[in-house]
Design an enzyme around this catalytic site. Structure first.
Site, PDB file in Angstrom:
ATOM      1  N   PRO A  11       0.780  -1.095   0.145  1.00  0.00           N
ATOM      2  CA  PRO A  11       0.169   0.057  -0.055  1.00  0.00           C
ATOM      3  C   PRO A  11       0.968   1.302   0.022  1.00  0.00           C
ATOM      4  O   PRO A  11       1.897   1.316   0.535  1.00  0.00           O
ATOM      5  CB  PRO A  11      -0.871  -0.074   1.239  1.00  0.00           C
ATOM      6  CG  PRO A  11      -0.335  -0.986   2.089  1.00  0.00           C
ATOM      7  CD  PRO A  11       0.585  -2.081   1.192  1.00  0.00           C
ATOM      8  N   ASN A  12       0.491   2.297  -0.746  1.00  0.00           N
ATOM      9  CA  ASN A  12       0.810   3.727  -0.900  1.00  0.00           C
ATOM     10  C   ASN A  12       2.076   3.648  -1.875  1.00  0.00           C
ATOM     11  O   ASN A  12       2.458   4.719  -2.051  1.00  0.00           O
ATOM     12  CB  ASN A  12       1.087   4.300   0.333  1.00  0.00           C
ATOM     13  CG  ASN A  12      -0.174   4.229   1.276  1.00  0.00           C
ATOM     14  OD1 ASN A  12      -1.335   4.998   0.646  1.00  0.00           O
ATOM     15  ND2 ASN A  12      -0.406   3.950   2.497  1.00  0.00           N
ATOM     16  N   ARG A  19       6.195  12.327  -1.941  1.00  0.00           N
ATOM     17  CA  ARG A  19       6.353  12.795  -0.709  1.00  0.00           C
ATOM     18  C   ARG A  19       7.338  12.082   0.192  1.00  0.00           C
ATOM     19  O   ARG A  19       7.908  11.142  -0.272  1.00  0.00           O
ATOM     20  CB  ARG A  19       4.757  12.830  -0.025  1.00  0.00           C
ATOM     21  CG  ARG A  19       4.334  11.524   0.164  1.00  0.00           C
ATOM     22  CD  ARG A  19       2.957  11.648   0.932  1.00  0.00           C
ATOM     23  NE  ARG A  19       2.491  10.342   1.326  1.00  0.00           N
ATOM     24  CZ  ARG A  19       2.370   9.575   2.016  1.00  0.00           C
ATOM     25  NH1 ARG A  19       3.374   9.629   2.920  1.00  0.00           N
ATOM     26  NH2 ARG A  19       1.686   8.359   1.832  1.00  0.00           N
ATOM     27  N   TYR A  24      12.201   8.299   1.239  1.00  0.00           N
ATOM     28  CA  TYR A  24      12.135   7.088   0.300  1.00  0.00           C
ATOM     29  C   TYR A  24      12.475   7.626  -1.228  1.00  0.00           C
ATOM     30  O   TYR A  24      12.510   6.592  -2.262  1.00  0.00           O
ATOM     31  CB  TYR A  24      10.466   6.800   0.100  1.00  0.00           C
ATOM     32  CG  TYR A  24       9.740   6.416   1.048  1.00  0.00           C
ATOM     33  CD1 TYR A  24      10.090   5.162   1.448  1.00  0.00           C
ATOM     34  CD2 TYR A  24       8.880   7.209   1.953  1.00  0.00           C
ATOM     35  CE1 TYR A  24       9.324   4.703   2.751  1.00  0.00           C
ATOM     36  CE2 TYR A  24       8.155   6.680   2.977  1.00  0.00           C
ATOM     37  CZ  TYR A  24       8.460   5.401   3.444  1.00  0.00           C
ATOM     38  OH  TYR A  24       7.926   4.753   4.514  1.00  0.00           O
ATOM     39  N   ASN A  75       7.767  -5.970  -1.478  1.00  0.00           N
ATOM     40  CA  ASN A  75       7.938  -4.633  -0.537  1.00  0.00           C
ATOM     41  C   ASN A  75       6.403  -4.747   0.206  1.00  0.00           C
ATOM     42  O   ASN A  75       5.503  -4.079  -0.655  1.00  0.00           O
ATOM     43  CB  ASN A  75       8.261  -3.636  -1.153  1.00  0.00           C
ATOM     44  CG  ASN A  75       8.571  -2.274  -0.157  1.00  0.00           C
ATOM     45  OD1 ASN A  75       8.003  -2.589   0.951  1.00  0.00           O
ATOM     46  ND2 ASN A  75       9.030  -1.132  -0.625  1.00  0.00           N
ATOM     47  N   ALA A  78       3.509  -0.996   4.572  1.00  0.00           N
ATOM     48  CA  ALA A  78       2.693  -1.176   5.967  1.00  0.00           C
ATOM     49  C   ALA A  78       2.385  -2.485   6.352  1.00  0.00           C
ATOM     50  O   ALA A  78       2.416  -2.882   7.398  1.00  0.00           O
ATOM     51  CB  ALA A  78       1.936  -0.232   6.073  1.00  0.00           C
ATOM     52  N   GLU A  99      12.318 -10.087   0.953  1.00  0.00           N
ATOM     53  CA  GLU A  99      11.862  -9.164   1.686  1.00  0.00           C
ATOM     54  C   GLU A  99      12.483  -7.580   1.252  1.00  0.00           C
ATOM     55  O   GLU A  99      13.701  -7.886   1.488  1.00  0.00           O
ATOM     56  CB  GLU A  99      11.585  -9.201   2.923  1.00  0.00           C
ATOM     57  CG  GLU A  99      10.743  -8.271   3.805  1.00  0.00           C
ATOM     58  CD  GLU A  99      10.712  -8.382   5.249  1.00  0.00           C
ATOM     59  OE1 GLU A  99      11.106  -9.533   5.741  1.00  0.00           O
ATOM     60  OE2 GLU A  99      10.555  -7.219   5.886  1.00  0.00           O
ATOM     61  N   HIS A 101      12.701  -3.421   1.386  1.00  0.00           N
ATOM     62  CA  HIS A 101      12.453  -2.126   1.789  1.00  0.00           C
ATOM     63  C   HIS A 101      13.372  -1.004   1.112  1.00  0.00           C
ATOM     64  O   HIS A 101      14.597  -1.046   1.066  1.00  0.00           O
ATOM     65  CB  HIS A 101      12.382  -2.108   3.124  1.00  0.00           C
ATOM     66  CG  HIS A 101      11.558  -3.100   4.003  1.00  0.00           C
ATOM     67  ND1 HIS A 101      10.237  -3.138   3.836  1.00  0.00           N
ATOM     68  CD2 HIS A 101      11.804  -4.150   4.357  1.00  0.00           C
ATOM     69  CE1 HIS A 101       9.413  -4.008   4.433  1.00  0.00           C
ATOM     70  NE2 HIS A 101      10.409  -4.767   4.990  1.00  0.00           N
ATOM     71  N   ARG A 108      13.809   3.316  12.279  1.00  0.00           N
ATOM     72  CA  ARG A 108      12.944   4.112  12.233  1.00  0.00           C
ATOM     73  C   ARG A 108      11.965   3.817  13.501  1.00  0.00           C
ATOM     74  O   ARG A 108      12.442   3.522  14.305  1.00  0.00           O
ATOM     75  CB  ARG A 108      12.053   4.162  10.998  1.00  0.00           C
ATOM     76  CG  ARG A 108      12.840   4.383   9.722  1.00  0.00           C
ATOM     77  CD  ARG A 108      12.113   4.345   8.349  1.00  0.00           C
ATOM     78  NE  ARG A 108      10.741   5.180   8.243  1.00  0.00           N
ATOM     79  CZ  ARG A 108       9.819   4.864   7.517  1.00  0.00           C
ATOM     80  NH1 ARG A 108      10.110   4.132   6.459  1.00  0.00           N
ATOM     81  NH2 ARG A 108       9.006   5.944   7.650  1.00  0.00           N
TER      82      ARG A 108
HETATM   83  O1  CA2 Z   1      10.869   1.301   3.406  1.00  0.00           O
HETATM   84  C1  CA2 Z   1       9.955   0.837   2.829  1.00  0.00           C
HETATM   85  O2  CA2 Z   1      10.044   0.278   1.731  1.00  0.00           O
HETATM   86  C2  CA2 Z   1       8.709   0.465   3.476  1.00  0.00           C
HETATM   87  O3  CA2 Z   1       8.179  -0.944   3.219  1.00  0.00           O
HETATM   88  C3  CA2 Z   1       7.604   1.513   3.133  1.00  0.00           C
HETATM   89  C4  CA2 Z   1       6.239   1.704   3.852  1.00  0.00           C
HETATM   90  C5  CA2 Z   1       6.651   1.552   5.276  1.00  0.00           C
HETATM   91  O4  CA2 Z   1       5.208   1.218   5.894  1.00  0.00           O
HETATM   92  C6  CA2 Z   1       7.504   0.475   5.715  1.00  0.00           C
HETATM   93  O5  CA2 Z   1       7.680   0.617   7.181  1.00  0.00           O
HETATM   94  C7  CA2 Z   1       8.827   0.616   5.086  1.00  0.00           C
HETATM   95  C8  CA2 Z   1       5.546   2.948   3.517  1.00  0.00           C
HETATM   96  C9  CA2 Z   1       5.417   3.043   1.862  1.00  0.00           C
HETATM   97  C10 CA2 Z   1       4.811   4.388   1.532  1.00  0.00           C
HETATM   98  O6  CA2 Z   1       4.803   4.678   0.342  1.00  0.00           O
HETATM   99  C11 CA2 Z   1       5.085   5.800  -0.111  1.00  0.00           C
HETATM  100  C12 CA2 Z   1       4.296   6.920  -0.499  1.00  0.00           C
HETATM  101  C13 CA2 Z   1       4.316   8.142  -0.939  1.00  0.00           C
HETATM  102  C14 CA2 Z   1       5.793   8.382  -0.742  1.00  0.00           C
HETATM  103  C15 CA2 Z   1       6.704   7.465  -0.657  1.00  0.00           C
HETATM  104  C16 CA2 Z   1       6.293   6.458  -0.119  1.00  0.00           C
END
Ligand code: CA2
Length: 145
Positions: A11-12, A19, A24, A75, A78, A99, A101, A108
């Site tokens: 997700p996301n 952002r 990221y 990946n 969340a 896995e 990330h 974090r």
């Molecule tokens: O570091 C990673 O790749 C994570 O899997 C990213 C997840 C986070 O919940 C994990 O703890 C670590 C969050 C992804 C959010 O996606 C984004 C959305 C918009 C801008 C940047 C990233």
């Protein structure tokens, strides 16, 4: 014998590059897909690259990878920290699981320090940003010999 590597995103991650670039990076999901595709083709593998905001859809794709995949890179975003359903699906795979990330969750917030997915993963790649996507495909190819 399949020559397809699955690379699934949670997700996301469709919003990657829009952002929190300090965490990221600036690359978009299309950019990281391009990196992964380049490395897969160098190693002679097809790549299935997908993203979903829905846990059940990811579970179904993991089940698909069980039938059609030589390796799985995920990946889970969340869902890494919450999803027993994804863990259970991964446990049914008999192929290498990586896995992945972008960030290093261990530097974090404490709630990111636990990963259900790690209980099923062959290897974990974290903290390399977008480069990690290429590295993960290289690692999958290496594990497959
Ligand atoms: O570091 C990673 O790749 C994570 O899997 C990213 C997840 C986070 O919940 C994990 O703890 C670590 C969050 C992804 C959010 O996606 C984004 C959305 C918009 C801008 C940047 C990233």
């Amino acid at each position: 014998m399949t020559s397809t590597i699955y690379l699934l995103n949670g997700p996301n991650l469709n919003l990657l590059g829009t952002r929190e670039p300090e965490i990221y990076g600036h690359d978009t999901l299309a950019d990281v897909e391009a990196r992964a595709r380049t490395r897969a083709s160098v190693h002679g593998y097809d790549l299935v690259f997908r993203q979903s905001n829905h846990e059940g859809e990811i579970v179904s794709w993991i089940q698909e990878a069980r039938e059609n995949g030589a390796a799985l890179i995920i990946n889970p975003a969340a869902f890494t920290h919450t999803s027993v359903a994804i863990l259970d699906a991964l446990k049914m795979l008999e192929v290498p699981i990586i896995e992945l990330h972008l960030s290093n969750p261990h530097r974090r917030e404490p709630f990111r320090h636990h990963s259900y997915v790690s209980l099923a993963a062959t290897a974990v790649i974290a903290g390399l940003g977008a480069k990690g996507y290429g590295v993960a495909v290289d690692a999958a190819a290496e594990l497959l010999g």
